[in-house]
Design an enzyme around this catalytic site. Structure first.
Site: not given
Length: 393
Positions: A72, A156
């Site tokens: 991400d 994350e």
């Protein structure tokens, strides 16, 4: 998009950047990574777990290396798709950017050799270049000296409760077994060992509300926080050397809030304090240090209180572990401490030495002009290829 894992990892980085994957929206990139690993690698067991993609070999080799990276990014800021440019080298102090196709400054710098190719785009630094290196090596290492585990995870960049690696830790812990773990976090092409721990406390001050025109009838909660801020301003942080890595601690006020209206003496205010501590302290020891530092402020003042609001342990460098030491050797002996917190802490808590190692300047992460020198992607790839191909002792 179909990813070509055998392609130059610079091109693979660009391809990953061109798949938008803001946190909570990683399905497309996870699908592309999963499909590529299934079709373009041999000897890997591949597993999809939500928007996490896991792969591992089981060749019966004596040691295992785990390569982990998050898929991400932070929200896109007009910086997708990627673009590749030539610019005057940052080493010269000239940050002027110019197109590879045009620009007198670029041609002038080329005459002296002070140019570099740079890849721009969201995630080029944090951390799709690291992901690209890992994927490329999984597809092109013919005879690795270690069994390999690859974990590409989601979420994350947002609250820890959503972190995909945390979900794997809870639900598939057997996948985290390894002799050393390498996270592809941006580290400028240097090994950044371990990480610092972090905790936050909230110091709340009470008082008595009154009209500011009759302030002597009140007790100002904001003023009471003044002595807390004075202690923080005078604080001298510790520097500690662990395994040749220098960690610098910091105790800082990061938020202050109070006040009711422009004509009211406030009866409540608070200050949030963040302590970044070296990994030789546990969370309990770090909290005790904060309490001791602020103890003179609290002495005899019942209207002040302290509450722990967030904490996470750091990670020791672990560079003395054999596999980690071989990685340092492969990187030419270059390493330094990691000041921020990263997911290496999860591995350290399991007794697994872990380091951060990836292309890109971490100071450029999340910026609108996020970019990575392409030579650094090549350098990290070559270093890890040497490490993963070497016979373990």
């Amino acid at each position: 998009m179909t990813l070509n894992l055998a392609a130059d990892p610079i091109a693979l980085t660009a391809a990953l950047v061109d798949i938008p994957s803001v946190s909570r929206d990683e399905a497309a990139i996870a699908g592309a990574v999963e499909a590529a690993l299934r079709a373009q690698t041999t000897g890997f067991e591949v597993l999809r777990h939500g928007n996490c993609v896991l792969a591992r070999t089981d060749r019966g080799l004596p040691q295992r290396v785990l390569l982990a990276g998050h898929l991400d990014t932070v929200p896109i800021a007009d910086n997708v798709p990627s673009r590749r440019e030539t610019r005057a080298s940052a080493a010269t102090g000239d940050e002027t950017r110019a197109s590879a196709a045009t620009g007198d400054e670029t041609r002038a710098s080329a005459a002296t050799g002070d140019v570099e190719e740079v890849l721009y785009g969201c995630g080029t630094v944090d951390m799709k270049s690291g992901d690209a290196v890992f994927l490329h090596l999984a597809a092109t290492l013919a005879e690795p000296a270690y069994d390999l585990t690859l974990i590409f995870y989601d979420c994350e960049e947002i609250e820890a409760r959503f972190n995909g690696l945390g979900a794997i830790e809870r639900e598939l812990p057997e996948w985290l077994a390894a002799d050393v773990a390498i996270l592809g976090e941006p580290s400028g092409g240097l090994i950044e060992a371990g990480c610092q721990g972090t905790l936050r406390v909230r110091v709340t001050a009470g008082g008595t509300r009154a009209h500011s025109a009759r302030s002597w009838l009140g007790d100002n909660a904001i003023h009471r926080l003044g002595k807390v801020l004075a202690v923080l301003a005078a604080y001298r942080a510790r520097t500690v050397d662990i395994d040749g890595c220098e960690y610098r601690e910091g105790l800082s006020a990061v938020r202050v809030e109070g006040g009711v209206a422009g004509n009211v003496v406030p009866d409540e205010a608070f200050v949030d304090v963040n302590f970044r501590f070296a990994p030789d302290r546990s969370v309990d020891q770090a909290l005790q240090h904060v309490r001791e530092t602020l103890a003179p402020v609290f002495d005899g003042d019942p209207l002040l209180s302290l509450e722990l609001t967030d904490s996470v342990a750091g990670a020791l460098p672990g560079l003395a572990a054999p596999a980690a030491a071989r990685l340092v050797d492969a990187a030419g002996g270059r390493f330094r401490a990691k000041y921020g917190w990263t997911d290496v802490s999860r591995f350290a808590a399991r007794g697994i030495p872990a380091v951060n190692y990836g292309p890109g300047d971490p100071n450029l992460a999340h910026k609108r002009d996020e970019h990575v020198p392409v030579a650094q992607i090549t350098e990290v790839t070559d270093t890890l290829r040497r490490f993963l191909s070497a016979e373990p002792a």
